[in-house]
Scaffold this active site. Structure first.
Site, PDB file in Angstrom:
ATOM      1  N   GLY A 347       0.843  -1.198   0.000  1.00  0.00           N
ATOM      2  CA  GLY A 347       0.000   0.000   0.000  1.00  0.00           C
ATOM      3  C   GLY A 347       0.869   1.235   0.000  1.00  0.00           C
ATOM      4  O   GLY A 347       0.604   2.211  -0.690  1.00  0.00           O
ATOM      5  N   ALA A 348       1.928   1.172   0.784  1.00  0.00           N
ATOM      6  CA  ALA A 348       2.857   2.285   0.902  1.00  0.00           C
ATOM      7  C   ALA A 348       4.099   1.775   1.619  1.00  0.00           C
ATOM      8  O   ALA A 348       4.070   0.709   2.220  1.00  0.00           O
ATOM      9  CB  ALA A 348       2.231   3.415   1.716  1.00  0.00           C
ATOM     10  N   MET A 349       5.175   2.534   1.519  1.00  0.00           N
ATOM     11  CA  MET A 349       6.418   2.104   2.169  1.00  0.00           C
ATOM     12  C   MET A 349       7.118   3.297   2.783  1.00  0.00           C
ATOM     13  O   MET A 349       7.338   4.308   2.124  1.00  0.00           O
ATOM     14  CB  MET A 349       7.309   1.406   1.132  1.00  0.00           C
ATOM     15  CG  MET A 349       8.670   0.995   1.658  1.00  0.00           C
ATOM     16  SD  MET A 349       8.543  -0.243   3.000  1.00  0.00           S
ATOM     17  CE  MET A 349       9.988   0.216   3.970  1.00  0.00           C
ATOM     18  N   GLU A 350       7.506   3.116   4.054  1.00  0.00           N
ATOM     19  CA  GLU A 350       7.993   4.228   4.873  1.00  0.00           C
ATOM     20  C   GLU A 350       9.461   4.562   4.665  1.00  0.00           C
ATOM     21  O   GLU A 350      10.140   4.923   5.624  1.00  0.00           O
ATOM     22  CB  GLU A 350       7.748   3.895   6.353  1.00  0.00           C
ATOM     23  CG  GLU A 350       8.626   2.761   6.940  1.00  0.00           C
ATOM     24  CD  GLU A 350       8.002   1.384   6.908  1.00  0.00           C
ATOM     25  OE1 GLU A 350       7.092   1.168   6.074  1.00  0.00           O
ATOM     26  OE2 GLU A 350       8.413   0.514   7.690  1.00  0.00           O
ATOM     27  N   ASN A 351      10.002   4.475   3.441  1.00  0.00           N
ATOM     28  CA  ASN A 351      11.404   4.845   3.228  1.00  0.00           C
ATOM     29  C   ASN A 351      11.650   6.185   3.904  1.00  0.00           C
ATOM     30  O   ASN A 351      10.876   7.127   3.749  1.00  0.00           O
ATOM     31  CB  ASN A 351      11.699   4.977   1.733  1.00  0.00           C
ATOM     32  CG  ASN A 351      11.157   3.807   0.957  1.00  0.00           C
ATOM     33  OD1 ASN A 351      11.512   2.672   1.216  1.00  0.00           O
ATOM     34  ND2 ASN A 351      10.249   4.086   0.036  1.00  0.00           N
ATOM     35  N   HIS A 383       0.034   6.318   8.992  1.00  0.00           N
ATOM     36  CA  HIS A 383       0.770   5.088   9.284  1.00  0.00           C
ATOM     37  C   HIS A 383       2.253   5.241   8.916  1.00  0.00           C
ATOM     38  O   HIS A 383       3.137   4.954   9.712  1.00  0.00           O
ATOM     39  CB  HIS A 383       0.136   3.930   8.499  1.00  0.00           C
ATOM     40  CG  HIS A 383       0.805   2.605   8.679  1.00  0.00           C
ATOM     41  ND1 HIS A 383       0.292   1.614   9.484  1.00  0.00           N
ATOM     42  CD2 HIS A 383       1.950   2.101   8.164  1.00  0.00           C
ATOM     43  CE1 HIS A 383       1.091   0.564   9.463  1.00  0.00           C
ATOM     44  NE2 HIS A 383       2.112   0.832   8.663  1.00  0.00           N
ATOM     45  N   GLU A 384       2.501   5.722   7.716  1.00  0.00           N
ATOM     46  CA  GLU A 384       3.894   5.806   7.251  1.00  0.00           C
ATOM     47  C   GLU A 384       4.670   6.845   8.054  1.00  0.00           C
ATOM     48  O   GLU A 384       5.835   6.635   8.383  1.00  0.00           O
ATOM     49  CB  GLU A 384       3.946   6.138   5.757  1.00  0.00           C
ATOM     50  CG  GLU A 384       3.188   5.152   4.855  1.00  0.00           C
ATOM     51  CD  GLU A 384       3.498   3.687   5.119  1.00  0.00           C
ATOM     52  OE1 GLU A 384       4.657   3.370   5.474  1.00  0.00           O
ATOM     53  OE2 GLU A 384       2.588   2.845   4.988  1.00  0.00           O
ATOM     54  N   HIS A 387       6.018   5.674  11.290  1.00  0.00           N
ATOM     55  CA  HIS A 387       7.265   4.911  11.162  1.00  0.00           C
ATOM     56  C   HIS A 387       8.511   5.798  11.097  1.00  0.00           C
ATOM     57  O   HIS A 387       9.603   5.306  11.328  1.00  0.00           O
ATOM     58  CB  HIS A 387       7.249   4.095   9.865  1.00  0.00           C
ATOM     59  CG  HIS A 387       6.476   2.816   9.932  1.00  0.00           C
ATOM     60  ND1 HIS A 387       6.629   1.887  10.930  1.00  0.00           N
ATOM     61  CD2 HIS A 387       5.573   2.275   9.076  1.00  0.00           C
ATOM     62  CE1 HIS A 387       5.837   0.839  10.689  1.00  0.00           C
ATOM     63  NE2 HIS A 387       5.185   1.053   9.567  1.00  0.00           N
ATOM     64  N   GLU A 406       5.001  -2.838  13.016  1.00  0.00           N
ATOM     65  CA  GLU A 406       3.762  -2.669  12.244  1.00  0.00           C
ATOM     66  C   GLU A 406       2.543  -2.497  13.134  1.00  0.00           C
ATOM     67  O   GLU A 406       1.638  -1.736  12.813  1.00  0.00           O
ATOM     68  CB  GLU A 406       3.573  -3.846  11.283  1.00  0.00           C
ATOM     69  CG  GLU A 406       4.599  -3.891  10.158  1.00  0.00           C
ATOM     70  CD  GLU A 406       4.676  -2.598   9.336  1.00  0.00           C
ATOM     71  OE1 GLU A 406       3.779  -1.747   9.463  1.00  0.00           O
ATOM     72  OE2 GLU A 406       5.655  -2.424   8.590  1.00  0.00           O
TER      73      GLU A 406
HETATM   74 ZN   LIG Z   1       3.945  -0.145   8.341  1.00  0.00          ZN
END
Ligand SMILES: [Zn+2]
Ligand SMILES: *[C@@H]1O[C@H](CO)[C@@H](O)[C@H](O)[C@H]1NC(C)=O
Ligand SMILES: *[C@@H]1O[C@H](CO)[C@@H](O)[C@H](O)[C@H]1NC(C)=O
Ligand SMILES: *[C@@H]1O[C@H](CO)[C@@H](O)[C@H](O)[C@H]1NC(C)=O
Ligand SMILES: *[C@@H]1O[C@H](CO)[C@@H](O)[C@H](O)[C@H]1NC(C)=O
Length: 963
Positions: A347-351, A383-384, A387, A406
């Site tokens: 869905g998404a990625m917290e780079n 959410h991201e 993180h 998570e």
């Molecule tokens: Zn996450």
């Protein structure tokens, strides 16, 4: 990582299944560890010799050498890297899209060793003087000669064997040059293609979590191997390069006779490899500055021009402000980019500093997007961003603690959104979207504890399997419970002390417990019956959760491990014998009582003994992760209260009473009739949360019976219950001309229409067909409100024929907004015409019709339709080996596919089919769906029993209540 969202909240009753019973498998980075890979086992230094034929999967492989183990030796620690990457956005003479690169890593030797082992996967390393890498010493360190270098495919290592030993305490530099494919596989450094105004465009982008950084450059690819990264990207002059840090320069240059631009980025903070990101696009952006911080939203030029990035930008500002206050820690970097990518697996990625999203999770079109889209955007961003501190600044040492990372983000995302959008009441949604989904999976005998031993998680496939409902949803539920019994204030004090202590470092879960404990110890008057660690161990080290039963006639309270199938055998031992330390918040006659801690199997609590009209409600505001049962009298009083004065109880408790009752009935703890009685008051209910919960609960009945004679009376009953809600909304919206003002009312309006149409309320069908006809007559003008589109499209296709399908397909092909395309793609699966469904299934294997990233969810939409289910099952069975091999490398959520496709299974015949499917494909394997297949067999067995036991009674109840 963010979740891959199942289906949006409003896609049709049958699909609601996913809300309640499906094991929503999140994040589909499935790894194929099929027999192909065993072909190329290393034959160096005593590994298994290459026999030329695939080894049967059962042959035990006994690791002997350090490079046979999946974990890196601890003798070396990276300090910093220089990485230069040059992605080619046009194919070379060989037709391959490639990237070339150079990397230098400075590392310290902690223990003398003659081996350098680091990760490297699918990269062609350039040989220099006969070796794949060059070694030099720092500060005059003597450098032993290289004896040999080689790659180990199975463990994804580059091994450098030295003739002498490196000296403990000294630092060295290892340099490599390499060439990799910029494949469209959504892993590591990859390419994504899309069309803009009819022109094909290519971008280079990346997804490193969990184990793909090694596919972009050779590196120590474990979360605890933090380092500083100096990134340089070479790209064409009409594109922009982005990475985690701010750019320090971007200059024109000519390399290999090619005019290029060279963009260099500031050194990153000390960070993990899985959080790196490299992107080359011609996107544009919206931006704002918050003090010294640069915040940008990137997307395709047209989307930015149309203002689709504005909502994301609007909501980022307060969410960032919230977290800085909540964590008591400033945002750790100098910039924050968020980018919407046309092809993206998660869905998404917290780079860190460069967060990547699916377009649907970031872009909002005020004209076309729905309330649900808006909530998804804000929760994903929240959410991201959570993180950026929890996960990125402080990182769990190894993937076995993934649940904490998570689960934490899945909990606090609601707090961030609540701050940004206070009128939405999203904190209550956690009960629907996290807890109830966790309960569904965690009630199976095949569930597993949140926390795993470090030694249990080694291979990329084992790591991928950690990204599941238990980690995300149960993690969130359990942390919310912790925060409630410590109180929010104490929780954040401990949290902020943890983050400040371990900034730029790694931890394991016990570090968090320690800091929370310190916060407890410093709070006078706060008493908990055991240490934070002891209480939490019960919830994290043993699987499942308790059902707490209160007998109000005697005041007895007890707990038992709740299992959906009472006959299932729990193979997993628990050192705590499945006894939890349960914080029971409760109320009597509407008055909140002092929290009670249930610390053993059973106890007697005088205050819980009541009689006459008095009632007891436990787990107020559903703050604990457990179910509640009562004696029959108290159940009767609660059901009576619902029908006379339901608003005495908090809305989330009304929701939970229904959910608990239905699940207790499935577990044969209470009667099915008692559970059904909790829905009788619904004709008076107007609130979204209880309705949503009821629909989720009833959905199990629909799945079990929508192919049987029970379905007629069931529909008739629901028609009776939902009609008042439908009428309520007709009035509230001035005959469907305006949108309800309240956020949750907007959702419940969707439920009302969706339900009413599904169960055959005539006015509903007419309303829908009317809207759709108007749209078909004038395709350039869509009269359907964005909130209602999912439902209306689906129902119109279901009620319509080929003409409606073809029109919808045409609209899908023309759609420019991703979320609109998703709705249409989902609606196409709603037709009741089998040949259309079969043809649609075939389309999922043709990337020119259905994008690869959407194949899995399209099949999911089809099997959610009662007519499509058997077709999809045949389709998947026939082609398992093909699908698995084609898509096994990351495109598919195999676990979601298996659990979804089998969710109606409730006959012996279907169980046989499932077992045969398992047998037939043992050789091909099931990859990340292995556990899901086991669960599917268990669930089918339970369904068979349930249907046998309940069908007659349920038929009778609905028949009586329908009139
Ligand atoms: Zn996450
Ligand atoms: C990366 O940059 C930092 C800061 O300039 C420097 O200290 C470090 O040595 C560089 N890393 C490498 C591998 O050269
Ligand atoms: C890393 O790059 C910087 C800047 O180009 C350079 O000064 C430094 O020597 C490089 N480090 C190594 C180890 O190659
Ligand atoms: C890497 O080497 C293999 C074998 O020589 C070759 O088939 C492949 O195309 C190369 N990959 C790239 C990206 O150059
Ligand atoms: C973004 O914020 C501005 C300023 O408050 C407001 O006018 C605009 O309507 C917002 N846009 C969206 C899409 O939320």
């Amino acid at each position: 990582m963010g979740k891959v969202y199942y289906v949006s909240k409003n896609v049709g009753l049958a699909i609601l299944a996913l809300a309640a019973t499906a094991l929503i498998t999140i994040v589909a980075l499935s790894i194929a560890y099929n027999s192909e890979k065993t072909k190329n086992l290393s034959n160096h230094g005593g590994g298994v010799a290459d026999t030329g034929t695939p080894l049967p999967p059962t042959t035990p492989f006994i690791p002997k050498d350090p490079w046979d183990h999946y974990r890196l030796p601890t003798s070396l620690t990276p300090v910093s890297y220089n990485i230069t990457l040059w992605p080619r956005l046009e194919p070379g003479a060989d037709g391959v899209y490639a990237f070339t690169g150079r990397s230098a890593v400075v590392f310290r030797c902690a223990m003398a060793t003659d081996l350098i082992i680091l990760h490297c996967n699918k990269l062609n390393l350039t040989s220099v003087r006969g070796h794949l890498a060059e070694l030099s010493g720092l500060d005059g360190a003597a450098v032993p000669d290289i004896q040999r270098t080689w790659l180990v495919e199975r463990t994804e290592f580059l091994v450098v064997q030295l003739r002498g030993r490196l000296t403990a305490g000294a630092s060295y530099i290892l340099q490599t040059e390499f060439r990799g494919e910029l494949a469209d596989d959504l892993e590591g450094f990859y390419r994504s293609e899309y069309t803009e105004n009819g022109v094909k465009k290519v971008i280079a982008t990346s997804q490193m979590q969990a184990t793909y950084a090694r596919k972009a450059f050779p590196c120590f690819d474990e979360p605890a191997m933090k380092a500083v990264f100096n990134v340089t990207i070479i790209h064409s002059r009409d594109t922009t390069a982005l990475s985690n840090g701010q750019q320090i320069y971007s200059r024109d240059s000519v390399i290999e006779k090619t005019p290029v631009r060279v963009t260099a980025f500031e050194p990153t903070k000390r960070m993990s490899t899985y959080l790196l990101a490299f992107i080359v696009t011609d996107f544009s952006y919206n931006q704002f500055n918050q003090s010294d911080l640069l915040v940008r939203i990137w997307a395709q030029r047209e989307a930015i021009e149309r203002g689709h990035g504005v909502y994301a930008l609007n909501v980022t500002e307060p969410i960032l402000r919230f977290y800085q206050k909540y964590y008591n820690s400033p945002y750790p970097l100098s910039k924050l980019d968020q980018i919407a990518l046309p092809d993206f697996n998660a869905g998404a990625m917290e780079n860190w500093g460069l967060v990547t999203y699916r377009e649907t999770a970031l872009l909002f079109d005020p004209q076309l997007s729905s309330t649900g889209n808006k909530e998804r955007i804000s929760t994903t961003i929240s959410h991201e961003l959570a993180h950026m501190w929890f996960g990125n600044l402080v990182t769990l040492r190894w993937w076995n603690d993934l649940w904490l990372n998570e689960g934490f983000a899945s909990y606090v995302e609601y707090l961030g959104v609540d701050y940004a959008e206070p009128s939405w009441n999203v904190k209550d949604h956690i009960v629907l979207y996290e807890m109830q989904r966790a309960f569904a999976v965690d009630a199976l005998a095949s569930s597993h504890p949140l926390s795993r031993g470090e030694e249990e998680v080694n291979t990329p496939a084992e790591i991928t399997e950690m990204f599941n409902t238990i980690s995300y949803n149960k993690g969130a539920a359990v942390l919310r419970m912790l925060s409630k019994f410590l109180t929010e204030g104490v929780f954040v004090v401990g949290l902020s002390s943890y983050l400040n202590t371990f900034a730029f470092n790694n931890t394991d879960h016990s570090d968090l417990w320690n800091h929370l404990q310190q916060a407890v110890d410093k709070t006078p008057g706060l008493e908990i019956p055991h240490s934070v660690k002891d209480i939490m161990s019960r919830w994290t080290l043993q699987m499942g959760f308790p059902v707490v039963t209160i007998d109000t006639r005697t005041g007895n309270i007890n707990q038992t491990h709740f299992l959906l199938d009472p006959d299932s055998v729990v193979g997993r031992l628990s050192q705590f014998n499945y006894i939890w330390y349960v914080p029971v918040k409760w109320m009597k006659n509407g008055v909140e009582q002092e929290q009670y801690w249930l610390l053993q199997k059973s106890a007697s609590v005088d205050q819980m003994r009541v009689s006459g009209e008095d009632w007891v409600l436990a787990n107020t505001n559903v703050s604990g992760y457990f179910r509640v049962n009562y004696d029959q009298d108290n159940w009767d009083r609660l059901i009576n209260l619902l029908s006379t004065d339901h608003q005495t109880l908090p809305a989330i408790n009304r929701a939970q009473i229904i959910d608990d009752a239905f699940n207790l009935a499935r577990a044969k703890i209470i009667s099915t009739k008692l559970a059904l009685r909790t829905t009788k008051y619904l004709s008076k209910e107007r609130d979204y949360i209880p309705w949503e919960s009821a629909l989720g609960s009833l959905n199990y009945f629909i799945l079990m019976f929508d192919r049987t004679e029970v379905f007629g009376p069931l529909q008739a009953y629901l028609r009776k219950q939902v009609r008042p809600l439908f009428e309520h909304f007709r009035t509230l919206t001035a005959n469907w001309t305006i949108v309800p003002a309240n956020h949750n009312d907007q959702y419940n309006q969707i439920n009302a229409i969706d339900m009413a149409c599904s169960v055959g309320v005539k006015e509903c069908g007419e309303l829908i067909k009317g809207w759709y006809r108007r749209w078909m007559e004038k395709p350039s003008h869509n009269p359907i409100h964005p909130n209602l589109k999912s439902t209306v499209y689906c129902k119109a296709v279901a009620l319509g024929g080929v003409e409606e399908w073809d029109f919808t397909w045409q609209m899908f092909r023309n759609a420019t907004l991703a979320s609109e395309a998703t709705r249409l793609r989902s609606a196409l699966a709603c037709t009741k015409i089998p040949w259309l469904l079969n043809r649609y299934l075939e389309y999922t294997l043709d990337p020119t019709k259905i994008r690869k990233q959407d194949a899995s969810s399209t099949i999911q939409y089809i099997y959610s339709n009662v007519v499509g289910m058997p077709l999809a099952w045949n389709f998947v069975r026939e082609r398992w080996s093909y699908i698995f091999n084609q898509y096994g490398k990351g495109m598919f959520s195999f676990a979601g596919l298996i659990s979804g496709i089998t969710k109606r299974f409730s006959t012996k015949f279907e169980l046989q089919e499932l077992e045969k499917f398992k047998e037939d494909n043992l050789r091909v394997g099931f990859g990340s769906a292995t556990m899901a297949l086991k669960q599917a067999i268990e669930k089918t067995t339970a369904n068979i029993k349930w249907v046998t036991d309940n069908k007659a009674e349920v038929l009778q109840w609905f028949t009586e209540e329908a009139t």
